[in-house]
Design a protein around this motif. Structure first.
Motif, mmCIF file in Angstrom:
data_model
loop_
_atom_site.group_PDB
_atom_site.id
_atom_site.type_symbol
_atom_site.label_atom_id
_atom_site.label_comp_id
_atom_site.label_asym_id
_atom_site.label_seq_id
_atom_site.Cartn_x
_atom_site.Cartn_y
_atom_site.Cartn_z
ATOM 1 N N GLU A 159 0.819 -1.062 0.217
ATOM 2 C CA GLU A 159 0.485 0.285 0.704
ATOM 3 C C GLU A 159 0.423 1.117 -0.015
ATOM 4 O O GLU A 159 0.929 1.823 -0.656
ATOM 5 C CB GLU A 159 -0.985 0.378 1.269
ATOM 6 C CG GLU A 159 -1.865 0.636 1.323
ATOM 7 C CD GLU A 159 -2.505 1.394 2.218
ATOM 8 O OE1 GLU A 159 -2.887 2.497 3.026
ATOM 9 O OE2 GLU A 159 -2.791 0.269 2.446
ATOM 10 N N ARG A 160 1.761 1.097 0.849
ATOM 11 C CA ARG A 160 2.138 2.469 1.135
ATOM 12 C C ARG A 160 3.211 2.769 -0.289
ATOM 13 O O ARG A 160 3.662 4.588 -0.826
ATOM 14 C CB ARG A 160 3.167 2.849 2.205
ATOM 15 C CG ARG A 160 2.173 3.538 3.884
ATOM 16 C CD ARG A 160 2.887 2.815 4.734
ATOM 17 N NE ARG A 160 3.659 3.907 4.631
ATOM 18 C CZ ARG A 160 5.096 4.140 5.777
ATOM 19 N NH1 ARG A 160 4.922 3.074 6.743
ATOM 20 N NH2 ARG A 160 5.880 4.649 6.495
ATOM 21 N N SER A 161 4.424 1.694 -0.564
ATOM 22 C CA SER A 161 5.486 2.226 -1.680
ATOM 23 C C SER A 161 4.641 2.222 -3.098
ATOM 24 O O SER A 161 5.420 3.143 -3.586
ATOM 25 C CB SER A 161 5.971 1.057 -1.654
ATOM 26 O OG SER A 161 5.672 -0.394 -1.387
ATOM 27 N N ARG A 174 1.478 3.484 -3.448
ATOM 28 C CA ARG A 174 1.219 4.979 -3.894
ATOM 29 C C ARG A 174 2.463 5.946 -3.559
ATOM 30 O O ARG A 174 2.010 7.115 -3.943
ATOM 31 C CB ARG A 174 0.266 5.554 -2.084
ATOM 32 C CG ARG A 174 -0.525 6.304 -2.636
ATOM 33 C CD ARG A 174 -1.237 6.862 -0.969
ATOM 34 N NE ARG A 174 -0.136 7.195 0.390
ATOM 35 C CZ ARG A 174 0.048 7.437 1.347
ATOM 36 N NH1 ARG A 174 -0.757 6.679 2.143
ATOM 37 N NH2 ARG A 174 1.267 8.281 1.536
ATOM 38 N N MET A 175 3.794 5.749 -3.641
ATOM 39 C CA MET A 175 4.165 7.234 -2.892
ATOM 40 C C MET A 175 5.062 6.614 -4.408
ATOM 41 O O MET A 175 5.131 7.690 -4.859
ATOM 42 C CB MET A 175 5.852 6.038 -2.221
ATOM 43 C CG MET A 175 7.058 7.200 -2.337
ATOM 44 S SD MET A 175 8.328 7.202 -1.097
ATOM 45 C CE MET A 175 7.593 4.933 -0.053
ATOM 46 N N THR A 207 2.553 8.466 -6.805
ATOM 47 C CA THR A 207 2.448 9.879 -6.730
ATOM 48 C C THR A 207 3.719 10.480 -7.256
ATOM 49 O O THR A 207 3.882 11.620 -7.616
ATOM 50 C CB THR A 207 2.578 10.525 -4.907
ATOM 51 O OG1 THR A 207 1.081 9.853 -4.473
ATOM 52 C CG2 THR A 207 2.469 11.996 -4.449
ATOM 53 N N PHE A 229 7.249 12.124 2.081
ATOM 54 C CA PHE A 229 7.901 10.934 1.862
ATOM 55 C C PHE A 229 9.250 10.426 2.141
ATOM 56 O O PHE A 229 9.830 8.418 2.663
ATOM 57 C CB PHE A 229 8.422 10.339 0.142
ATOM 58 C CG PHE A 229 7.013 10.334 -0.404
ATOM 59 C CD1 PHE A 229 5.519 9.667 0.788
ATOM 60 C CD2 PHE A 229 5.858 10.875 -1.796
ATOM 61 C CE1 PHE A 229 4.332 9.330 0.263
ATOM 62 C CE2 PHE A 229 5.137 10.693 -1.835
ATOM 63 C CZ PHE A 229 3.979 9.724 -0.895
#
Length: 114
Positions: free
Chosen positions: A15-17, A19-20, A23, A69
């Motif tokens: 999820e986080r990576s 999204r990074m 973005t 980030f």
């Protein structure tokens, strides 16, 4: 029929990576900022001067997002006039290698389409 025990659990995107990456690639200027930093241009004013079409407002938003980030680090010097520089963090170095691999993959895909 005998029910088999599940050997693998459902795999989902990180999820986080993910999204990074989305973005950063969605930001029109992030890759340009990384290129500037790689060439030793690490002060915001110099970045704006070296890239046609890049405004201070947009650059500051881009830099802020990259600092949040953990890709870039903001270094403030207590001088008059104030001086701020940006540098790639150790995490940012790892992240940029991933972006380089994505770019190589895209070049490979483009070559296969030709």
């Amino acid at each position: 029929m005998q029910k088999h025990d599940a050997l693998f659990s459902k795999k989902s995107a990180p999820e986080r990576s993910a999204r990074m990456v989305e973005t950063i690639y969605g930001c029109k200027w992030s890759l340009t900022v990384y290129q500037l930093l790689a060439n030793g241009i690490n002060r915001p004013g110099a970045m704006v001067n070296h890239v046609e079409g890049l405004t201070t407002k947009v650059l500051n938003q881009c830099l802020k997002r990259n600092v949040e980030f953990g890709i870039l680090d903001r270094v403030t010097f207590s001088e008059i006039p104030p001086r701020v520089e940006y540098q790639v963090t150790s995490f940012g170095q790892k992240f940029l290698r991933i972006l380089d691999e994505l770019e190589k993959l895209q070049q490979e895909l483009d070559a296969n389409d030709s």
